[in-house]
Write a protein that holds these residues in place. Structure first.
Motif, PDB file in Angstrom:
ATOM      1  N   THR A 274       8.233  -6.972 -11.032  1.00 20.97           N
ATOM      2  CA  THR A 274       7.455  -7.999 -10.345  1.00 20.97           C
ATOM      3  C   THR A 274       6.568  -7.425  -9.257  1.00 20.97           C
ATOM      4  O   THR A 274       5.596  -8.055  -8.854  1.00 20.97           O
ATOM      5  CB  THR A 274       8.380  -9.055  -9.722  1.00 20.97           C
ATOM      6  N   SER A 275       6.902  -6.248  -8.771  1.00 18.46           N
ATOM      7  CA  SER A 275       6.068  -5.653  -7.726  1.00 18.46           C
ATOM      8  C   SER A 275       5.700  -4.234  -8.124  1.00 18.46           C
ATOM      9  O   SER A 275       6.527  -3.338  -8.098  1.00 18.46           O
ATOM     10  CB  SER A 275       6.812  -5.642  -6.377  1.00 18.46           C
ATOM     11  N   VAL A 276       4.453  -4.070  -8.548  1.00 15.91           N
ATOM     12  CA  VAL A 276       3.927  -2.759  -8.922  1.00 15.91           C
ATOM     13  C   VAL A 276       2.785  -2.440  -7.969  1.00 15.91           C
ATOM     14  O   VAL A 276       1.800  -3.182  -7.901  1.00 15.91           O
ATOM     15  CB  VAL A 276       3.436  -2.735 -10.382  1.00 15.91           C
ATOM     16  N   ALA A 277       2.923  -1.370  -7.237  1.00 17.72           N
ATOM     17  CA  ALA A 277       1.912  -1.005  -6.252  1.00 17.72           C
ATOM     18  C   ALA A 277       0.558  -0.804  -6.925  1.00 17.72           C
ATOM     19  O   ALA A 277       0.473  -0.353  -8.073  1.00 17.72           O
ATOM     20  CB  ALA A 277       2.327   0.255  -5.511  1.00 17.72           C
ATOM     21  N   SER A 278      -0.482  -1.163  -6.223  1.00 20.01           N
ATOM     22  CA  SER A 278      -1.833  -1.025  -6.739  1.00 20.01           C
ATOM     23  C   SER A 278      -2.108   0.425  -7.133  1.00 20.01           C
ATOM     24  O   SER A 278      -1.845   1.349  -6.364  1.00 20.01           O
ATOM     25  CB  SER A 278      -2.839  -1.472  -5.679  1.00 20.01           C
ATOM     26  N   GLY A 279      -2.581   0.606  -8.348  1.00 22.78           N
ATOM     27  CA  GLY A 279      -2.916   1.945  -8.827  1.00 22.78           C
ATOM     28  C   GLY A 279      -1.749   2.680  -9.457  1.00 22.78           C
ATOM     29  O   GLY A 279      -1.945   3.740 -10.052  1.00 22.78           O
ATOM     30  N   LEU A 280      -0.521   2.144  -9.339  1.00 26.28           N
ATOM     31  CA  LEU A 280       0.653   2.806  -9.907  1.00 26.28           C
ATOM     32  C   LEU A 280       0.830   2.382 -11.359  1.00 26.28           C
ATOM     33  O   LEU A 280       0.775   1.190 -11.678  1.00 26.28           O
ATOM     34  CB  LEU A 280       1.910   2.456  -9.113  1.00 26.28           C
TER      35      LEU A 280
END
Length: 343
Positions: A55-61
């Motif tokens: 649910t939480s994927v860091a931007s660019g990862l």
């Protein structure tokens, strides 16, 4: 079931190794899933799938992706403990449902269930399952999720019949009418093989498995016996598949006791005390394997061995390298079996 039909449950697929990349390990809260009701127009075949997504994927990862194949009579809803565990730790998993060998097998006249199982185990269905993985992977990579998937870290995985399907996706093959039959998809960079049935009717197992070169993890238990109407496979068969793979980039973990279905979502098989421990250990082991396969980092696996030693009959070691085969005095279903010794 005919030995010929079951022999093709494992066909083919060789694959290139992935570049070392550190997997995302930060635990995210409340992992979610989304269902897809895809249809492959080329085969007029439904390919339902469930994507467990962090649910939480860091931007660019970009996140790794595990494409999971269920066992005989399963569905995309199964093995949810693995999907939730992976998603909570930054790894996506796509659980593919195989229309010819899914939960619909258990619906209908109980007197004809053996016939339905025989059709589901036919080599045409075994091959169709491998094409299901390819089609589902195509679809998810072309979806909005695809831009966040690390294409160097895509893993084929499965349990039981699904383990055979995963092996098909990474290089197993059979000879038919003078030609190799295979379903290789080079996008898969590793394989997680849980409770794989053998290649019945195949006298040259080394040739069947010789093209598997990607790192592969095998998980089983000393009581991992497959028993469904019309079909019996002793626990020793799981070790035969592992030993038949020539690449040294393989690991084997064998839990003490257990059952074949202990690796499914069922809560009590293999014993109510052991069941949750094996599930937790299996989930943790898959991440330790990915650390080793993609990063060359055996630290997580070393810790895993220390933590779960009390329930292990065989530990997987800490390196993807050749390991000696020791003869064990342990009797599994009346047959002495070779166990891989921890180096």
């Amino acid at each position: 079931m005919t030995r010929r039909c079951l022999g093709a449950m494992l066909l083919a697929v060789a694959i290139t190794a992935a570049a070392p990349v550190n997997p995302a390990r930060a635990q995210s809260a409340a992992p979610a899933f989304v269902d897809f009701d895809w249809v492959d127009p080329a085969r007029s075949r439904a390919v339902p799938a469930r994507l467990h997504w962090p649910t939480s994927v860091a931007s660019g990862l970009r996140v790794p992706l595990i494409v999971f194949s269920h066992g005989m009579g399963g569905s995309r809803r199964g093995y949810s403990y693995l999907g939730r565990y992976w998603a909570a730790r930054g790894i996506a998993s796509l659980h593919v449902q195989h229309a010819g060998s899914d939960s619909s097998l258990w619906v209908g006249n109980p007197l004809t269930v053996v016939n339905r199982l025989q059709r589901a185990a036919h080599e045409s269905e075994a091959l169709a399952r491998a094409w299901d993985l390819r089609f589902a992977l195509d679809r998810v990579l072309s979806s909005p999720y695809g831009t966040q998937i690390d294409r160097r870290r895509i893993v084929a995985a499965g349990h039981s019949y699904g383990a055979n399907t995963a092996l098909l996706a990474v290089g197993a093959r059979v000879m038919r009418e003078g030609q190799w039959v295979e379903a290789r998809d080079p996008r898969f960079a590793a394989a997680i093989v849980i409770s794989a049935p053998p290649f019945y009717g195949e006298s040259d197992l080394a040739s069947v498995l010789s093209k598997i070169t990607v790192p592969n993890l095998h998980v089983t238990a000393t009581n991992d016996v497959i028993e469904i109407p019309g079909y019996h496979s002793p626990a020793a068969d799981r070790l035969t598949v592992f030993n038949g793979i020539a690449t040294p980039r393989k690991l084997l973990a064998v839990f003490e006791g257990g059952s074949h279905s202990i690796f499914t979502d069922r809560s009590f098989t293999g014993g109510p005390a052991l069941n949750p421990k094996v599930k937790a250990a299996t989930a943790e082991l898959t991440l330790a394997f990915l650390d080793l396969a993609f990063d060359g980092n055996g630290t997580t696996l070393t810790r895993w061995n220390a933590t779960w030693q009390p329930i292990l009959a065989t530990a997987p070691g800490t390196a993807l390298s050749p390991v000696p085969v020791a003869r064990s005095r342990r009797m599994v279903q009346g047959s002495e079996v070779g166990l891989v010794a921890s180096p």
